[in-house]
Scaffold this active site. Structure first.
Site, PDB file in Angstrom:
ATOM      1  N   ARG A  24       0.826  -1.219   0.000  1.00  5.63           N
ATOM      2  CA  ARG A  24       0.000   0.000   0.000  1.00  5.63           C
ATOM      3  C   ARG A  24       0.861   1.270   0.000  1.00  5.63           C
ATOM      4  O   ARG A  24       0.597   2.183  -0.801  1.00  5.63           O
ATOM      5  CB  ARG A  24      -0.969  -0.022   1.175  1.00  5.63           C
ATOM      6  N   ASN A  42      -6.381  -2.689   1.618  1.00  5.00           N
ATOM      7  CA  ASN A  42      -6.415  -4.149   1.659  1.00  5.00           C
ATOM      8  C   ASN A  42      -7.858  -4.606   1.775  1.00  5.00           C
ATOM      9  O   ASN A  42      -8.680  -3.950   2.418  1.00  5.00           O
ATOM     10  CB  ASN A  42      -5.652  -4.671   2.875  1.00  5.00           C
TER      11      ASN A  42
END
Length: 781
Positions: A24, A42
């Site tokens: 990320r 996520n």
């Protein structure tokens, strides 16, 4: 169509190992560089990205997502869809969605270059700290207890982050963003030595001094304790063997650097890459003929050594304080699992270690060091554990959409496998289930994996042998959760594991595929013990079309420990009751005549002497004929490994021994001609290494001839599996001869050829059977 220069929106789904690896913040940084707006999060399927920007910038963004992925990430798929809606301002990391258990945990990873540099940087606050890590390295599976993978569900829950660590953890621009094990000297685990050194002494300095003086130190690593000693000190190595009651099994060695490994062993680019990879396995390497000397006691009878590099900050700091390589062998008593708790280390390693280098970060899940062979050709994993498990393996085409399946594996080198949604999750190496502690570990890990991956099986696969503990456990679990129980033939499972491991899909691995399966033994479809088989078929089912001639396993399990028993059985099979008249060159390798007479009566009556077509026992018999550990072996395959090392220098010039062929289908490969020629060579005083090489090449030649006799057509796939295929001579020569004959050999790469990979094949076959729809039919074996 997206117009050039116009703002476009895309929804990007990224699948693979993309959680807990810094993916990320990687996306966040790329988006800022490319002036892309949106968010990343996520969720239960991986990572989901909503992105707005110029179409050309978005194209570049997608390309760089793949090309510049973080070191521990593995991208299996990037799926792109149009996305409507107003573009937000800036790019953010959004809160994660529920259902994270579908993506799993990445393996533990060796210290990355950036963390390693900090260790030795006087200006860094983590200088000399034995537990530094970041998103790109450090413990994962070894410290996790539940999903989601956050600090509260790891062994790091006991340590509250200091303000400095908390700031790094919260900053997407920092490589420690959401690194759950992050710590520093102010807030993290601490290190000490028992017995305590003099006041004020550094525990690492004291441990290193003890090692340099010939002592043995128990070192708490990332997945268990090691027993360490100076690898160049023959007395220390011999003393460690004496204390562990480990007569001959090779010791693993840790070196400071690749260059140091190169002082002792031959290295190629593949070996260097393996040693320096995030998995940091033990790599089996050929000794350099002109290399620096090391004691023969490290690996008796072997021409290879198992080297690894430091893979934790603690190891780096310890190795920097010693003068050369250290033995790093499992911290256990012989045949027991590796110790993982401080309490057990104090209790179970007493009398083995002179001191204990301990810390207070708990090891929640035992992880042995992985072992990889890298001597020519593609690397082959021999033991899959730390650094590899539990990374999921993508299944080949045609094996998606199968019901959730749990495969229980075998009895030795036990692993289990979860199969779902086109992926297989193979557990780490657990050990031999006959050991009570290993069986307990198996049960604990099975519960953990089911929790971590939120997994409820619809199908449970077990080995066809009803007395395997894994089979018994699988049957009980099937009753408990209402799953369908499917029994899978041992050697068919080996073949399917090899095909799946090599990416052979359902259509390609069809009825024209062959499996050449060589191992110790497994239960066959006819109720007898098999171990040297040629199978024809594929995923949908197989037929036994050729095999090694069965020879009595005299004494049952005793024959697996005492090679002379197999020698007598082979000679009696080859020459009948007058075998002694032919066997003068080997009689001095047999026990007293009274012992042999008892064994002969067993062979005559069939008492505790079941027939077995085992390739492994054939190796033991030939080794015994050459005087290699005829009375007893100290560990599995000890005699066969010594025979391989003896043969290696002579392979290029040796001629193969002959074999005999009988029957139509199945073809039966007999060894009477080989034994006649071998005994003649012994009587003529031929070099034992030459005889060993002739045996290896004769076995290969016989198997290739048998494959041709059973109708393998041009281009036919031949899967090579079973523990004997870890013999590099057999593997390499078989591949060469099969290719020369016009066939396509298929070998293992990601899972072991031995029983450590069995569960993968079981899972695939059982899932296909349960799935129905004519995709598979019950296997013949």
């Amino acid at each position: 169509m997206e117009a050039a220069g116009a703002m476009a929106g895309r929804r990007i789904r990224v699948r693979g190992l993309v959680q807990g690896v810094g993916f990320r913040p990687h996306v966040w940084r790329l988006a800022r560089v490319l002036d892309i707006a949106g968010d990343v999060a996520n969720d239960g399927e991986g990572v989901i990205i909503h992105a707005w920007g110029d179409p050309a910038a978005l194209d570049g963004f997608q390309d760089r997502l793949r090309r510049e992925a973080p070191p521990l990430a593995r991208i299996d798929a990037v799926e792109v869809f149009p996305h409507r809606g107003p573009a937000p301002h800036g790019f953010t990391i959004a809160a994660s969605a529920a259902g994270l258990a579908r993506t799993g945990i990445v393996p533990d990873a060796a210290t990355c270059p950036a963390c390693r540099a900090e260790l030795f940087d006087p200006a860094d606050r983590r200088q000399g700290y034995a537990f530094g890590n970041c998103t790109h390295c450090g413990p994962r599976l070894s410290i996790v207890s539940a999903i989601p993978y956050d600090r509260a569900n790891t062994a790091m829950a006991a340590f509250t982050m200091c303000p400095d660590c908390a700031a790094e953890y919260a900053d997407p621009a920092d490589r420690r963003f959401h690194a759950q094990p992050t710590a520093c000297p102010a807030c993290g685990p601490r290190l000490w030595l028992e017995p305590a050194p003099e006041a004020g002494a550094d525990p690492l300095d004291a441990a290193a001094a003890l090692l340099r003086a010939g002592g043995i130190v128990a070192v708490k690593g990332i997945g268990g304790f090691h027993l360490a000693c100076d690898a160049a000190d023959a007395k220390a190595v011999a003393e460690l063997r004496r204390r562990k009651a480990r007569d001959a099994k090779p010791f693993a060695v840790m070196a400071r650097s690749v260059d140091e490994v190169g002082r002792y062993c031959q290295l190629d680019d593949a070996a260097r890459a393996l040693l320096q990879s995030p998995a940091a396995p033990i790599v089996l390497l050929p000794r350099r003929p002109d290399g620096a000397p090391l004691p023969g006691g490290l690996a008796p009878d072997q021409d290879h050594l198992g080297f690894m590099l430091p893979y934790t900050p603690l190891h780096h700091l310890l190795m920097a304080r010693v003068d050369g390589p250290l033995v790093m062998t499992s911290g256990n008593r012989s045949d027991e699992p590796q110790v993982i708790t401080n309490e057990d280390a104090r209790a179970r390693l007493v009398g083995l270690a002179d001191a204990w280098l301990m810390h207070d970060r708990a090891i929640l899940n035992r992880l042995d060091d992985s072992v990889v062979a890298a001597t020519g050709g593609a690397p082959a994993i021999l033991r899959r554990a730390r650094g590899y498990a539990p990374a999921p393996l993508p299944l080949p085409p045609g094996l998606d959409g199968l019901p959730p399946t749990l495969a229980m594996g075998g009895e030795l080198k036990a692993t289990f496998c979860l199969l779902r949604e086109g992926q297989a999750i193979l557990s780490q190496h657990i050990g031999d289930l006959e050991n009570a502690a290993a069986l307990d570990d198996y049960r604990v890990l099975l519960r953990l994996y089911r929790d971590l991956f939120d997994f409820t099986p619809e199908v449970i696969a077990v080995d066809a042998h009803p007395d395997y503990l894994s089979t018994t456990l699988g049957a009980a679990l099937a009753r408990e959760c209402g799953a369908r129980l499917v029994s899978v033939g041992h050697h068919h499972a080996h073949m399917a594991a090899c095909l799946a491991d090599a990416g052979i899909g359902l259509a390609e691995g069809g009825d024209g595929t062959f499996g050449l399966i060589l191992d110790g033994l497994g239960l066959g479809a006819d109720g007898t013990l098999w171990g040297g088989e040629i199978l024809r078929g594929g995923y949908r089912g197989v037929t036994r079309v050729a095999h090694i001639a069965p020879v009595a396993l005299a004494g049952g399990a005793a024959a697996m420990r005492q090679p002379w028993r197999n020698l007598v059985a082979q000679l009696r099979q080859a020459f009948g009751e007058t075998w002694r008249d032919q066997a003068a060159p080997v009689l001095n390798h047999l026990p007293p005549a009274a012992h042999v007479a008892v064994l002969e009566r067993m062979l005559e009556t069939g008492t505790n002497a079941p027939p077995c077509s085992s390739a492994g026992r054939l190796f033991d018999a030939v080794a015994a004929a050459l005087g290699i550990h005829p009375a007893r072996i100290g560990h599995e395959a000890q005699a066969a490994m010594a025979l391989e090392a003896l043969a290696r220098p002579h392979v290029a010039t040796a001629r193969p021994y002959p074999a005999a062929f009988g029957g139509d289908v199945p073809v039966v490969v007999g060894w009477a001609p080989m034994w006649r020629a071998l005994l003649d060579d012994l009587a003529a005083g031929e070099a034992p290494g030459l005889i060993a090489a002739r045996f290896h090449l004769g076995l290969v030649e016989a198997l290739v001839q048998a494959t041709g006799r059973v109708g393998a057509g041009p281009g036919a796939l031949v899967a090579l599996s079973g523990g004997v295929l870890q013999n590099r001579i057999i593997l390499h020569e078989l591949q060469a001869r099969l290719r020369a004959a016009g066939w396509r050999p298929v070998i293992h790469g990601q899972v072991p050829a031995n029983d450590g990979g069995l569960a993968l094949g079981q899972a695939v076959l059982a899932a296909l059977i349960a799935d129905g729809h004519d995709r598979a039919k019950p296997p013949g074996i």
